[in-house]
Design an enzyme around this catalytic site. Sequence first.
Site, PDB file in Angstrom:
ATOM      1  N   ASP A  78       0.843  -1.199   0.000  1.00 49.19           N
ATOM      2  CA  ASP A  78       0.000   0.000   0.000  1.00 49.19           C
ATOM      3  C   ASP A  78       0.882   1.254   0.000  1.00 49.19           C
ATOM      4  OD1 ASP A  78      -2.561   1.525   0.569  1.00 49.19           O
ATOM      5  OD2 ASP A  78      -1.395   2.000   2.368  1.00 49.19           O
ATOM      6  N   LYS A 131       1.579   4.399  -2.975  1.00 49.79           N
ATOM      7  CA  LYS A 131       1.564   5.842  -2.726  1.00 49.79           C
ATOM      8  C   LYS A 131       2.896   6.474  -3.123  1.00 49.79           C
ATOM      9  CE  LYS A 131      -1.931   5.256   0.851  1.00 49.79           C
ATOM     10  NZ  LYS A 131      -2.145   4.908   2.270  1.00 49.79           N
TER      11      LYS A 131
END
Lengths: 467, 467
Positions: free
Chosen positions: B327, B331
């Site tokens: 995750d 980003k």
Amino acid sequence: MAPNEKGPVQLSIEQKVTEDMEPSFLEVVNESHLHAHHAAMKGVTNKETHFKLTVVSEKFQGKTLMQRHRMIYGLLGDELQQGLHALTLKTKTQTSKLSFPFLYFYNMVNIGIVGVGLVGSELLVQLKATGAKRLNVVGMTTSKKMVVSNTSYTSLDLTQWKTDLQEQGVEANLGVFAKYLSDSPDHSIIVDCTASDAVAELYPSWLQLGLSVVTPNKKGFSGPLSLYRSIESLAGNLNGTGKAPFAYYESTVGAGLPVLNTLADLVRTGDKVEKIEGIFSGTLSFLFNNFSSLSGENKGTFSENVKVAKELGYTEPDPRDDLNGMDVARKVTICGRLAGVDLDLTTLPVENIVPGPLQSVASADEFMAKLPEFDDHFAKLNEEAKKENQVLRCVGLVDVKGGQSGVKLLRYPGSHPFASLQGSDNIIKFTTEYFPNGLIIQGAGAGSAVTSFGIFSDILKIQGRVE
Amino acid sequence: MAPNEKGPVQLSIEQKVTEDMEPSFLEVVNESHLHAHHAAMKGVTNKETHFKLTVVSEKFQGKTLMQRHRMIYGLLGDELQQGLHALTLKTKTQTSKLSFPFLYFYNMVNIGIVGVGLVGSELLVQLKATGAKRLNVVGMTTSKKMVVSNTSYTSLDLTQWKTDLQEQGVEANLGVFAKYLSDSPDHSIIVDCTASDAVAELYPSWLQLGLSVVTPNKKGFSGPLSLYRSIESLAGNLNGTGKAPFAYYESTVGAGLPVLNTLADLVRTGDKVEKIEGIFSGTLSFLFNNFSSLSGENKGTFSENVKVAKELGYTEPDPRDDLNGMDVARKVTICGRLAGVDLDLTTLPVENIVPGPLQSVASADEFMAKLPEFDDHFAKLNEEAKKENQVLRCVGLVDVKGGQSGVKLLRYPGSHPFASLQGSDNIIKFTTEYFPNGLIIQGAGAGSAVTSFGIFSDILKIQGRVE
């Protein structure tokens, strides 16, 4: 008259403009209801006072904006005498668009810079370095001299603007400067890089001319509420119409840090801002970060730290202009107003850190000489805080609900982000319904590079919004 | 053909549209040069392949957008056969504008929501609560059912959308959904509130239909570089044209924190971004803020902290989906690409915190049961850091110059802002030429309220930019 039915004035405008201008496109919109609440319209029952006209006509070819407007106003003398109050005009030629397909990409925007000191010069450096697309610097002025470009609004030569201003500059005249910008068929932005009250008072007149305003000057937004209200009612980003002209002033608070844009986003999306708390002054940040820390390092007495800050150029020539909290108070006022609290400098509680007896001494030198006499006072405050594992910080506070807004010397525990601040950074914390634990923005909040960055960002935001 | 001279195709278009449509306004702009570099145009020497037409005609009255487009394309069959490649069409009626002067205020924008789970529902709550001006939610769809409004694009009833979706919903079809939105004469935004790869792959087709995209879905911007490039080339905010349609995705990184907008401002104003460093995961923030702090409090072993985070709902059902760093890697990829570094998930170095032997165990339960066996490993890392007055933090890093981008478990001294982070806050630090000491943004980076706030802000930014 039924809603949406054309009245006699509108029909007359349409007929006269059609006959005389032979427009390839004509749009007449009755906007009278939008102005019905204005003071000047009090008691007026006439429903045909304000119109917006978009006229595309070859007859505008080669005419300045002002000449184009005169052509239209000249046709409507009778209507103006009989109660027509104001026109918003868009006057274009079709061929100009047809010849320049690139017009359909980023809109050409003119820039006029008022004040080319540290910040204004740096802005010119940044604009030049990026080769900013379709942004033309077409005018610049100091308090003494100004230069503007030609009637084609081609960009000034940014490699030698200082020489040009010196050698070709004419006597500065902000009225002429603004009119030149507003005569352009393209949108123009005035960038006010001064700190002048007098210049800020001109914003409403500039906005009325259709010019957008971008500025790091706090005066227009923290001064009299009436001036702020006037700017607010004329700027499309503040009055809710979303239409040019705009007033962007991100760099008035925390320089280029995204403080006001973030606050505006919070407000516009319906978040409930409860508190805005921050270290808004680079000078006071530096001073207290060094004087009051829990790391154990002894970085000297209060007066010694003021002396260092002064020597590093972090303070105003008279450090009392920082210590009196007025600069912070202006930033608090600006944030508060954007959050919907009508703060006023004249009533905002501001803690002046300058010891009482020194507030009235005549010179900065005398102040600096006598400040050590009060070191015990500050040392005691610091010790009291330290005993509780806290530090001293001079903060600005907008208390949306509680009415505790002001500038204060407060204590913060060592675990608080304000306590671990370093250098001369600003830090601003929004406490809201969406962000109950705070949204924090931190970084350099003073200096020409970051201030200019804030201005440049605002210019690009406006360019992205104009038709 | 000389520059700006009209070619035979343009003259023919102008003549045919004028004769057949009797337009009150017609504008034909040759944009062929803007498309000359496209793959499909390779080898084509014809300078009249792409045109932009603005047609104002009463003959459009009562027609859908698609019908209007067909009317124009129908006139130009010969030209299309002879090398005319594509038209960008603006088709309006004059009377529609004349009847609604309010059109000149904030532009009406339609919203279609794909995915009405936690975030999508919260967005509807926020839109309803603010009574957002001139934003109409005209469609919503789950993976199974969808509802769209009528051909007048009036807003759906936001007080009972769940019931309506349940009872009146038809079989979901994203093609039909997008086409409905693109048929509106007003600008439409698709808000993708899913986390789906398949939905993200549709963005280019939506942008090609003229729809703007707003999303918290990371897949389109962190997935294959080719997909990102395709989105980038079609979205006006990314391709440099500044024209609709747009793709805004602030809430993919740090939810509503102003991370990407700030980064975009830095890049566009010519600042040199050197490093982007941050704690991008609320889960990993919570975990290490508790497990590794200098305050002396013992908040339990690593596995105990994972257990608490899981029980509080801070982790994915299988906590390894947080601990594996993917995750954060997404980003980092998104930030890096916006800063001009072509990061790719398949090659980005990502430190998986899950101990090797546990990476392959079958279930989340088994993972949780066996994790305590590795507490000594984490305790040792923590002790080593503490000895140097440092803490452990799992960070994402974009190293613009040095090529050290990735996801890493690093140590930070107690004075560093990352060390004093609390709760599950995100913190992102930009180190740039303008901000050598860093511009820091900190706050809640997960949760439906702040994610929805980010989406809503993006929607308002687009509304402020469309004509």
